[in-house]
Design an enzyme around this catalytic site. Structure first.
Site, mmCIF file in Angstrom:
data_model
loop_
_atom_site.group_PDB
_atom_site.id
_atom_site.type_symbol
_atom_site.label_atom_id
_atom_site.label_comp_id
_atom_site.label_asym_id
_atom_site.label_seq_id
_atom_site.Cartn_x
_atom_site.Cartn_y
_atom_site.Cartn_z
ATOM 1 N N ASP A 102 -15.233 -3.432 -7.318
ATOM 2 C CA ASP A 102 -15.948 -2.350 -8.004
ATOM 3 C C ASP A 102 -15.403 -2.233 -9.425
ATOM 4 O O ASP A 102 -14.272 -2.633 -9.689
ATOM 5 C CB ASP A 102 -15.780 -1.022 -7.250
ATOM 6 C CG ASP A 102 -16.959 -0.074 -7.483
ATOM 7 O OD1 ASP A 102 -17.732 0.152 -6.540
ATOM 8 O OD2 ASP A 102 -17.097 0.409 -8.622
ATOM 9 N N ASP A 150 -16.109 -6.457 -12.586
ATOM 10 C CA ASP A 150 -17.365 -6.172 -13.266
ATOM 11 C C ASP A 150 -18.280 -7.357 -12.972
ATOM 12 O O ASP A 150 -18.022 -8.476 -13.434
ATOM 13 C CB ASP A 150 -17.115 -6.027 -14.773
ATOM 14 C CG ASP A 150 -18.394 -5.766 -15.554
ATOM 15 O OD1 ASP A 150 -19.498 -5.913 -14.971
ATOM 16 O OD2 ASP A 150 -18.288 -5.431 -16.740
ATOM 17 N N VAL A 151 -19.332 -7.111 -12.207
ATOM 18 C CA VAL A 151 -20.168 -8.231 -11.748
ATOM 19 C C VAL A 151 -20.902 -8.948 -12.883
ATOM 20 O O VAL A 151 -21.411 -10.055 -12.687
ATOM 21 C CB VAL A 151 -21.194 -7.789 -10.668
ATOM 22 C CG1 VAL A 151 -20.490 -7.337 -9.393
ATOM 23 C CG2 VAL A 151 -22.148 -6.720 -11.199
ATOM 24 N N SER A 198 -34.741 -2.940 -4.383
ATOM 25 C CA SER A 198 -35.181 -1.541 -4.302
ATOM 26 C C SER A 198 -36.696 -1.502 -4.181
ATOM 27 O O SER A 198 -37.395 -2.401 -4.658
ATOM 28 C CB SER A 198 -34.779 -0.794 -5.571
ATOM 29 O OG SER A 198 -35.424 0.456 -5.637
ATOM 30 N N TYR A 257 -34.963 -0.960 -14.563
ATOM 31 C CA TYR A 257 -34.506 -1.045 -13.158
ATOM 32 C C TYR A 257 -35.554 -1.755 -12.288
ATOM 33 O O TYR A 257 -35.207 -2.606 -11.453
ATOM 34 C CB TYR A 257 -34.242 0.376 -12.675
ATOM 35 C CG TYR A 257 -33.643 0.527 -11.306
ATOM 36 C CD1 TYR A 257 -32.274 0.369 -11.098
ATOM 37 C CD2 TYR A 257 -34.439 0.879 -10.210
ATOM 38 C CE1 TYR A 257 -31.718 0.560 -9.839
ATOM 39 C CE2 TYR A 257 -33.892 1.074 -8.949
ATOM 40 C CZ TYR A 257 -32.531 0.905 -8.766
ATOM 41 O OH TYR A 257 -31.985 1.098 -7.519
ATOM 42 N N LYS A 264 -34.856 -5.151 -10.280
ATOM 43 C CA LYS A 264 -34.932 -5.179 -8.820
ATOM 44 C C LYS A 264 -36.018 -6.149 -8.333
ATOM 45 O O LYS A 264 -35.870 -6.774 -7.277
ATOM 46 C CB LYS A 264 -35.168 -3.769 -8.272
ATOM 47 C CG LYS A 264 -33.952 -2.835 -8.428
ATOM 48 C CD LYS A 264 -32.680 -3.403 -7.792
ATOM 49 C CE LYS A 264 -31.651 -2.340 -7.456
ATOM 50 N NZ LYS A 264 -30.398 -2.933 -6.937
HETATM 51 P P1 NDP Z 1 -23.691 4.355 -6.426
HETATM 52 O O1 NDP Z 1 -23.791 4.665 -7.888
HETATM 53 O O2 NDP Z 1 -23.222 5.405 -5.491
HETATM 54 O O3 NDP Z 1 -22.754 3.044 -6.225
HETATM 55 C C1 NDP Z 1 -22.858 1.916 -7.041
HETATM 56 C C2 NDP Z 1 -21.483 1.337 -7.227
HETATM 57 O O4 NDP Z 1 -21.598 0.162 -8.076
HETATM 58 C C3 NDP Z 1 -20.518 2.297 -7.942
HETATM 59 O O5 NDP Z 1 -19.267 2.320 -7.280
HETATM 60 C C4 NDP Z 1 -20.402 1.688 -9.325
HETATM 61 O O6 NDP Z 1 -19.155 1.922 -9.946
HETATM 62 C C5 NDP Z 1 -20.559 0.207 -9.024
HETATM 63 N N1 NDP Z 1 -20.874 -0.551 -10.220
HETATM 64 C C6 NDP Z 1 -21.658 -0.205 -11.274
HETATM 65 N N2 NDP Z 1 -21.679 -1.169 -12.181
HETATM 66 C C7 NDP Z 1 -20.894 -2.170 -11.711
HETATM 67 C C8 NDP Z 1 -20.489 -3.437 -12.223
HETATM 68 N N3 NDP Z 1 -20.911 -3.882 -13.414
HETATM 69 N N4 NDP Z 1 -19.670 -4.200 -11.476
HETATM 70 C C9 NDP Z 1 -19.209 -3.756 -10.286
HETATM 71 N N5 NDP Z 1 -19.539 -2.567 -9.757
HETATM 72 C C10 NDP Z 1 -20.371 -1.782 -10.467
HETATM 73 O O7 NDP Z 1 -25.135 3.833 -6.004
HETATM 74 P P2 NDP Z 1 -25.843 3.680 -4.579
HETATM 75 O O8 NDP Z 1 -24.866 3.543 -3.496
HETATM 76 O O9 NDP Z 1 -26.872 4.729 -4.511
HETATM 77 O O10 NDP Z 1 -26.594 2.287 -4.805
HETATM 78 C C11 NDP Z 1 -26.105 1.042 -4.329
HETATM 79 C C12 NDP Z 1 -27.173 -0.014 -4.548
HETATM 80 O O11 NDP Z 1 -28.362 0.363 -3.852
HETATM 81 C C13 NDP Z 1 -27.563 -0.215 -6.014
HETATM 82 O O12 NDP Z 1 -27.822 -1.575 -6.269
HETATM 83 C C14 NDP Z 1 -28.823 0.613 -6.119
HETATM 84 O O13 NDP Z 1 -29.622 0.170 -7.181
HETATM 85 C C15 NDP Z 1 -29.450 0.357 -4.766
HETATM 86 N N6 NDP Z 1 -30.444 1.336 -4.347
HETATM 87 C C16 NDP Z 1 -30.102 2.663 -4.150
HETATM 88 C C17 NDP Z 1 -31.060 3.568 -3.736
HETATM 89 C C18 NDP Z 1 -30.748 5.010 -3.478
HETATM 90 O O14 NDP Z 1 -31.678 5.771 -3.133
HETATM 91 N N7 NDP Z 1 -29.504 5.463 -3.574
HETATM 92 C C19 NDP Z 1 -32.454 3.154 -3.516
HETATM 93 C C20 NDP Z 1 -32.691 1.750 -3.750
HETATM 94 C C21 NDP Z 1 -31.710 0.888 -4.140
HETATM 95 P P3 NDP Z 1 -18.959 3.193 -10.928
HETATM 96 O O15 NDP Z 1 -19.254 4.399 -10.112
HETATM 97 O O16 NDP Z 1 -17.521 3.084 -11.342
HETATM 98 O O17 NDP Z 1 -19.933 3.011 -12.042
#
Ligand code: NDP
Length: 239
Positions: free
Chosen positions: A37, A58-59, A134, A147, A151
């Site tokens: 993360d 960082d991905v 998504s 986005y 996606k």
């Molecule tokens: P969160 O924001 O809760 O979690 C996402 C995580 O990804 C965070 O810990 C964030 O870190 C981390 N992150 C962000 N940028 C990077 C990076 N460059 N490298 C590594 N880690 C990174 O989101 P959700 O759990 O809600 O979402 C998870 C996935 O599901 C995402 O891909 C989202 O697009 C997808 N999704 C979610 C939906 C929803 O309703 N929640 C619906 C459809 C898809 P930090 O917090 O430090 O930025």
């Protein structure tokens, strides 16, 4: 014997939300879990709860993804889950907001897929890759040209990679969640929440565990004859 006994799984963006629920579910099924993360401390804390390892990654940075995948000698499962939103209408979205979202989702997923696939091919061990897309990538959402494009791109990437990797025993599938209850979506204004709710035949938002169980299905041998698919976890919304 549990579904993932003896397997090693890497989850990006796994410190919280959907990614953490997936990591938790995989650990409960016997996997050794590695969380990558942006925030290394958060990743380490989350992984610690599961008896796994967590590191900063960082991905969007290919060398960070190399480092993450090198934490263990054998990666059997990779979930490309890391994500961000930078919502704005076309009129107001900046080039930077567009680039950031494309970089994290699309390039980040591409980095994960190509790097994990190279290791899986080298070891001739096969593997399973799960990409988090998504519903926004299927239907397009107002305020999300960045986005939705990213996606939708993940779906094309998933299918192309699935075709390239099938004969190496590596399966690549995607999940398209709809409205899932996380910190991010709960911060939404009530009016926007109610509007989305009206579009969902099942009449409720999804829970993170309901995405995690589908990720488990795609990561495990339960889906051994599936590759290149996109499973919608949406309560029937926009079917
Ligand atoms: P969160 O924001 O809760 O979690 C996402 C995580 O990804 C965070 O810990 C964030 O870190 C981390 N992150 C962000 N940028 C990077 C990076 N460059 N490298 C590594 N880690 C990174 O989101 P959700 O759990 O809600 O979402 C998870 C996935 O599901 C995402 O891909 C989202 O697009 C997808 N999704 C979610 C939906 C929803 O309703 N929640 C619906 C459809 C898809 P930090 O917090 O430090 O930025």
């Amino acid at each position: 014997m549990s579904l993932l006994t003896g397997r090693t799984a890497v989850v990006t963006g796994g410190a919280q939300g959907i990614g953490f629920a997936i990591a938790q579910r995989f650990a409960a099924e016997g996997a050794e879990v590695i969380i990558g993360d942006l925030n290394g401390d958060a990743a380490a804390r989350a992984a610690d709860e599961l008896g796994g390892l967590g590191i900063a990654c960082d991905v969007t940075d290919a060398s960070d993804v190399d480092t993450l995948l090198a934490v263990v000698p054998n990666v059997d499962i990779l979930v490309n889950n890391a994500g961000i939103t930078r919502d704005a209408t076309l009129r107001t979205m900046t080039e930077d907001q567009f680039d950031q979202v494309i970089a994290v989702h699309l390039k980040g997923t591409w980095n994960g897929v190509r790097k994990a696939a190279a290791l899986m091919r080298e070891r001739k061990s096969g593997g399973a890759i799960v990409n988090i897309s998504s519903l926004s990538g299927k239907v397009g959402m107002v305020g999300q040209t960045n986005y939705s494009a990213a996606k939708a791109g993940i779906i094309g990437l998933t299918k192309a990679a699935a075709k390239e990797l099938a004969h190496h025993g590596v399966r690549v599938n995607a999940i398209a969640p709809g409205l899932i209850r996380t910190a991010m979506t709960e911060a939404m204004p009530e009016k926007a929440w109610d509007q989305k709710m009206a579009e969902i035949p099942m009449g409720r938002a999804g829970e993170i565990d309901e995405v995690a169980s589908v990720a488990l299905f795609l990561a495990s041998d339960l889906s051994s004859y599936m590759t290149g698919t996109v499973l919608e976890v949406t309560g029937g919304r926009f079917m």
